[in-house]
Design a protein around this motif. Structure first.
Motif, PDB file in Angstrom:
ATOM      1  N   GLN A 209       0.844  -1.214   0.000  1.00 25.76           N
ATOM      2  CA  GLN A 209       0.000   0.000   0.000  1.00 25.76           C
ATOM      3  C   GLN A 209       0.871   1.253   0.000  1.00 25.76           C
ATOM      4  OE1 GLN A 209      -2.702  -0.569   3.299  1.00 25.76           O
ATOM      5  NE2 GLN A 209      -3.928  -2.059   2.148  1.00 25.76           N
ATOM      6  N   ALA A 210       1.989   1.172   0.730  1.00 26.60           N
ATOM      7  CA  ALA A 210       2.904   2.320   0.765  1.00 26.60           C
ATOM      8  C   ALA A 210       3.479   2.583  -0.631  1.00 26.60           C
ATOM      9  CB  ALA A 210       4.027   2.064   1.770  1.00 26.60           C
ATOM     10  N   ALA A 211       3.791   1.499  -1.359  1.00 25.45           N
ATOM     11  CA  ALA A 211       4.359   1.640  -2.706  1.00 25.45           C
ATOM     12  C   ALA A 211       3.361   2.308  -3.647  1.00 25.45           C
ATOM     13  CB  ALA A 211       4.763   0.270  -3.251  1.00 25.45           C
TER      14      ALA A 211
ATOM     15  N   SER B 211      20.194   4.405  -5.624  1.00 21.83           N
ATOM     16  CA  SER B 211      19.847   3.289  -4.734  1.00 21.83           C
ATOM     17  C   SER B 211      19.282   3.742  -3.399  1.00 21.83           C
ATOM     18  CB  SER B 211      21.092   2.448  -4.430  1.00 21.83           C
ATOM     19  OG  SER B 211      21.368   1.615  -5.502  1.00 21.83           O
ATOM     20  N   VAL B 212      18.441   2.883  -2.854  1.00 21.98           N
ATOM     21  CA  VAL B 212      17.997   3.008  -1.469  1.00 21.98           C
ATOM     22  C   VAL B 212      18.200   1.631  -0.846  1.00 21.98           C
ATOM     23  CG1 VAL B 212      16.012   3.314   0.043  1.00 21.98           C
ATOM     24  CG2 VAL B 212      16.309   4.820  -1.922  1.00 21.98           C
ATOM     25  N   SER B 213      18.832   1.600   0.331  1.00 18.99           N
ATOM     26  CA  SER B 213      19.168   0.320   0.938  1.00 18.99           C
ATOM     27  C   SER B 213      18.715   0.287   2.393  1.00 18.99           C
ATOM     28  CB  SER B 213      20.676   0.114   0.852  1.00 18.99           C
ATOM     29  OG  SER B 213      21.009  -1.171   1.309  1.00 18.99           O
ATOM     30  N   VAL B 214      18.253  -0.881   2.821  1.00 23.00           N
ATOM     31  CA  VAL B 214      17.834  -1.074   4.214  1.00 23.00           C
ATOM     32  C   VAL B 214      18.481  -2.360   4.716  1.00 23.00           C
ATOM     33  CG1 VAL B 214      15.852  -1.684   5.671  1.00 23.00           C
ATOM     34  CG2 VAL B 214      15.647   0.189   4.019  1.00 23.00           C
ATOM     35  N   GLY B 215      18.913  -2.375   5.964  1.00 19.35           N
ATOM     36  CA  GLY B 215      19.543  -3.564   6.544  1.00 19.35           C
ATOM     37  C   GLY B 215      20.801  -3.928   5.779  1.00 19.35           C
ATOM     38  N   ASP B 216      20.946  -5.230   5.459  1.00 23.80           N
ATOM     39  CA  ASP B 216      22.151  -5.653   4.737  1.00 23.80           C
ATOM     40  C   ASP B 216      22.036  -5.431   3.226  1.00 23.80           C
ATOM     41  OD1 ASP B 216      20.374  -7.580   3.941  1.00 23.80           O
ATOM     42  OD2 ASP B 216      21.494  -9.290   4.731  1.00 23.80           O
ATOM     43  N   GLY B 217      20.927  -4.834   2.801  1.00 26.12           N
ATOM     44  CA  GLY B 217      20.787  -4.485   1.384  1.00 26.12           C
ATOM     45  C   GLY B 217      20.497  -5.658   0.470  1.00 26.12           C
TER      46      GLY B 217
ATOM     47  N   ILE C 183      11.590   4.840 -12.893  1.00 27.84           N
ATOM     48  CA  ILE C 183      11.738   5.759 -11.751  1.00 27.84           C
ATOM     49  C   ILE C 183      10.524   5.646 -10.818  1.00 27.84           C
ATOM     50  CG2 ILE C 183      11.817   8.214 -11.118  1.00 27.84           C
ATOM     51  CD1 ILE C 183      13.502   8.613 -13.726  1.00 27.84           C
ATOM     52  N   GLY C 184       9.348   5.576 -11.406  1.00 24.17           N
ATOM     53  CA  GLY C 184       8.125   5.436 -10.596  1.00 24.17           C
ATOM     54  C   GLY C 184       8.161   4.149  -9.788  1.00 24.17           C
ATOM     55  N   ALA C 185       8.565   3.050 -10.452  1.00 24.80           N
ATOM     56  CA  ALA C 185       8.659   1.769  -9.744  1.00 24.80           C
ATOM     57  C   ALA C 185       9.670   1.867  -8.607  1.00 24.80           C
ATOM     58  CB  ALA C 185       9.059   0.664 -10.727  1.00 24.80           C
ATOM     59  N   GLY C 186      10.786   2.539  -8.878  1.00 26.15           N
ATOM     60  CA  GLY C 186      11.830   2.695  -7.859  1.00 26.15           C
ATOM     61  C   GLY C 186      11.320   3.472  -6.654  1.00 26.15           C
ATOM     62  N   ILE C 187      10.562   4.530  -6.920  1.00 29.09           N
ATOM     63  CA  ILE C 187      10.023   5.348  -5.822  1.00 29.09           C
ATOM     64  C   ILE C 187       9.024   4.540  -4.993  1.00 29.09           C
ATOM     65  CG2 ILE C 187       8.458   7.313  -5.403  1.00 29.09           C
ATOM     66  CD1 ILE C 187      10.050   8.745  -7.676  1.00 29.09           C
ATOM     67  N   GLY C 188       8.212   3.758  -5.687  1.00 31.55           N
ATOM     68  CA  GLY C 188       7.246   2.911  -4.979  1.00 31.55           C
ATOM     69  C   GLY C 188       7.937   1.855  -4.131  1.00 31.55           C
ATOM     70  N   ALA C 189       8.905   1.152  -4.735  1.00 26.17           N
ATOM     71  CA  ALA C 189       9.598   0.082  -4.003  1.00 26.17           C
ATOM     72  C   ALA C 189      10.410   0.656  -2.846  1.00 26.17           C
ATOM     73  CB  ALA C 189      10.492  -0.703  -4.965  1.00 26.17           C
ATOM     74  N   ALA C 190      10.969   1.863  -3.042  1.00 25.68           N
ATOM     75  CA  ALA C 190      11.746   2.491  -1.966  1.00 25.68           C
ATOM     76  C   ALA C 190      10.827   2.850  -0.794  1.00 25.68           C
ATOM     77  CB  ALA C 190      12.462   3.729  -2.491  1.00 25.68           C
TER      78      ALA C 190
ATOM     79  N   ARG D  47      17.370  -3.825  -1.043  1.00 28.40           N
ATOM     80  CA  ARG D  47      17.945  -2.693  -1.761  1.00 28.40           C
ATOM     81  C   ARG D  47      17.174  -2.529  -3.069  1.00 28.40           C
ATOM     82  NH1 ARG D  47      23.487  -0.563  -1.876  1.00 28.40           N
ATOM     83  NH2 ARG D  47      23.919   0.307  -3.924  1.00 28.40           N
ATOM     84  N   VAL D  48      16.895  -1.296  -3.393  1.00 29.21           N
ATOM     85  CA  VAL D  48      16.192  -0.977  -4.635  1.00 29.21           C
ATOM     86  C   VAL D  48      17.039   0.007  -5.420  1.00 29.21           C
ATOM     87  CG1 VAL D  48      14.172   0.186  -5.588  1.00 29.21           C
ATOM     88  CG2 VAL D  48      13.890  -1.393  -3.667  1.00 29.21           C
ATOM     89  N   SER D  49      17.276  -0.306  -6.681  1.00 36.65           N
ATOM     90  CA  SER D  49      18.069   0.603  -7.513  1.00 36.65           C
ATOM     91  C   SER D  49      17.318   0.957  -8.785  1.00 36.65           C
ATOM     92  CB  SER D  49      19.399  -0.056  -7.925  1.00 36.65           C
ATOM     93  OG  SER D  49      20.242  -0.190  -6.813  1.00 36.65           O
ATOM     94  N   VAL D  50      17.550   2.181  -9.232  1.00 38.81           N
ATOM     95  CA  VAL D  50      17.127   2.589 -10.571  1.00 38.81           C
ATOM     96  C   VAL D  50      18.401   2.910 -11.335  1.00 38.81           C
ATOM     97  CG1 VAL D  50      15.819   4.234 -11.960  1.00 38.81           C
ATOM     98  CG2 VAL D  50      14.978   3.563  -9.687  1.00 38.81           C
ATOM     99  N   PHE D  51      18.585   2.242 -12.461  1.00 41.21           N
ATOM    100  CA  PHE D  51      19.739   2.527 -13.298  1.00 41.21           C
ATOM    101  C   PHE D  51      19.298   3.338 -14.514  1.00 41.21           C
ATOM    102  CE2 PHE D  51      21.075  -1.287 -11.016  1.00 41.21           C
ATOM    103  CZ  PHE D  51      22.348  -0.920 -10.604  1.00 41.21           C
ATOM    104  N   GLY D  52      19.981   4.414 -14.757  1.00 39.76           N
ATOM    105  CA  GLY D  52      19.762   5.202 -15.966  1.00 39.76           C
ATOM    106  C   GLY D  52      20.667   4.646 -17.047  1.00 39.76           C
ATOM    107  N   THR D  53      20.053   4.050 -18.081  1.00 41.41           N
ATOM    108  CA  THR D  53      20.831   3.320 -19.094  1.00 41.41           C
ATOM    109  C   THR D  53      20.713   4.016 -20.448  1.00 41.41           C
ATOM    110  OG1 THR D  53      19.023   1.814 -19.712  1.00 41.41           O
ATOM    111  CG2 THR D  53      20.351   1.193 -17.823  1.00 41.41           C
TER     112      THR D  53
END
Ligand SMILES: [Zn+2]
Length: 411
Positions: free
Chosen positions: A15-17, A77-83, A113-120, A130-136
């Motif tokens: 729900q937060a995502a 990236s956004v990381s929590v705990g051991d990532g 980017i939207g998915a990354g913001i939601g997952a973060a 850990r959630v990363s968005v890579f700009g490719t």
């Protein structure tokens, strides 16, 4: 590994995502419109990549710009705990020369980017991950993902997702034979002969153009004996300088495509033999080169795609049923898919079928339906990421499928 989360806790994270993506939707669409109205071609996506990187940085992501020595690539990236586990979303933003966003990469950018913001946002409710968005950059040209993969930028990623817009027939690749792309490599075939007056003393010449023409004829004959997913297509880049001079230099370029990297390599060797034969019969010297890295075929992870498909339908994306469609194009996503479980989903931004890389797509990439469905796809990717972050069995199944498919393509 056990996260010990109750279904209610997972639901809270989901729900937060969704809430975070809804809250960011207007800004995401503004970002996409900015990219759309400032089309930048491969490796020149300075404003687009900077806007994407800033957008993520402002929302708490740790940024690394210019990764893999590509000025327009980044990781966030956004990381929590051991990532661990580490789930990645891949965004693209390059446009097409003289057309603009005729492939909708301005939408691919905000889907990731939207998915990354939601997952973060969900990560705040989870013990670790850990959630990363890579700009490719440069998907349409050199393939930024290949350069980033070779530089080790994706090391430690457990699974990756991205979304590519398409027509009304586009769908999440849940069934065998969908969502595939051909392995593809460019080969340069140059012949060096001997110039001579084409009328006065042609017997002193060694005709490099003849060698190129013999190569084309040889490749045409080869086509009868290739698998149905092979594609061999070429141009003459240099055919001589004047009609009254025996061409001392001629050069062709071919794209060689196959269903797998291994089969593509087999075909490259056959084309090389043809060129060697052409050199032999014309007395020319052959220089056979492969200037760029190959695009690998796409190993679509069905385990992840099936989860994503269910989320897409649950968030209200209207999709046809997936069916096998022969692979045709090639993408640098293929190289990523050889590293870890990957899905590049497809979704409609039009209510009809149209030619791709066209003005129709430029328009659809800045349309209400385009934005609406991109936001839905972003949600589906974030929700899939949360499943992978919280359900070790799901990640294990996806990884096992990946390993099976990867081993079947021994290269
Ligand atoms: Zn594209």
């Amino acid at each position: 590994m056990s996260t010990h989360l109750t279904p209610a806790e997972v639901e809270t994270a989901k729900q937060a995502a969704v809430a975070a993506i809804d809250a960011a939707a207007d800004s995401l669409i503004r970002l996409s419109k900015f990219i759309h109205s400032h089309p930048e071609i491969a490796l020149e996506e300075y404003e687009s990549s900077a806007a994407c990187a800033e957008f993520l940085e402002e929302r708490g992501f740790a940024l690394e710009r210019g990764v893999a020595e590509l000025p327009t690539a980044f990781s966030a990236s956004v990381s929590v705990g051991d990532g661990a586990p580490h789930i990645a979303f891949l965004s693209e933003y390059d446009a097409l020369p003289n057309l603009g966003h005729g492939c909708g990469h301005n939408l691919i950018a905000i889907a990731g980017i939207g998915a990354g913001i939601g997952a973060a946002a969900a990560l705040r409710h989870l013990p670790k991950g850990r959630v990363s968005v890579f700009g490719t950059p440069a998907e349409e040209a050199v393939g930024g993902k290949i350069i980033m993969a070779n530089a080790g930028v994706f090391e430690g990623v457990d699974a990756a997702m991205g979304a590519h817009p398409g027509t009304s027939e586009s769908v999440c690749p849940t069934v065998e034979g969908s969502g595939e792309a051909l392995a593809c490599v460019s080969v340069i075939i140059a012949f060096h002969g001997q110039s001579a007056h084409a009328a006065a003393d042609p017997w002193n010449g060694r005709n490099a153009l003849n060698a190129v023409i013999a190569t084309f004829n040889g490749v045409d004959a080869l086509r009868q004996h290739v698998k149905s997913d092979a594609r061999l297509h070429g141009i003459i880049r240099h055919g001589g300088d004047a009609a009254n001079v025996v061409p001392h230099f001629a050069e062709a370029e071919f794209f060689v495509r196959g269903g797998t990297v291994a089969y593509m390599n087999e075909l490259v060797e056959k084309v090389r033999k043809i060129a060697e034969g052409a050199a032999l019969i014309t007395g020319c010297d052959l220089v056979f080169s492969i200037p760029d890295e190959a695009n690998f075929d796409m190993i679509t992870n069905r385990t992840m795609a099936r989860v994503m498909d269910a989320h897409q339908r649950a968030v209200g994306l209207v999709l046809p049923e997936a069916k096998p469609t022969p692979a045709s194009g090639s993408t640098d996503w293929g190289n990523v898919s050889y590293l870890f479980p990957s899905v590049e989903t497809n979704y409609p931004i039009l209510d009809r079928v149209c030619t791709w890389h066209s003005q129709d797509v430029v328009d659809a990439s800045d349309s209400a339906l385009g934005y609406e469905n991109t936001i839905k796809v972003a949600k589906s990717m974030a929700l899939t990421a949360i499943d992978l972050l919280t359900d070790p069995d799901l990640l294990r199944s996806a990884t096992a499928e990946f390993q099976r498919e990867r081993e079947a393509r021994s290269i």
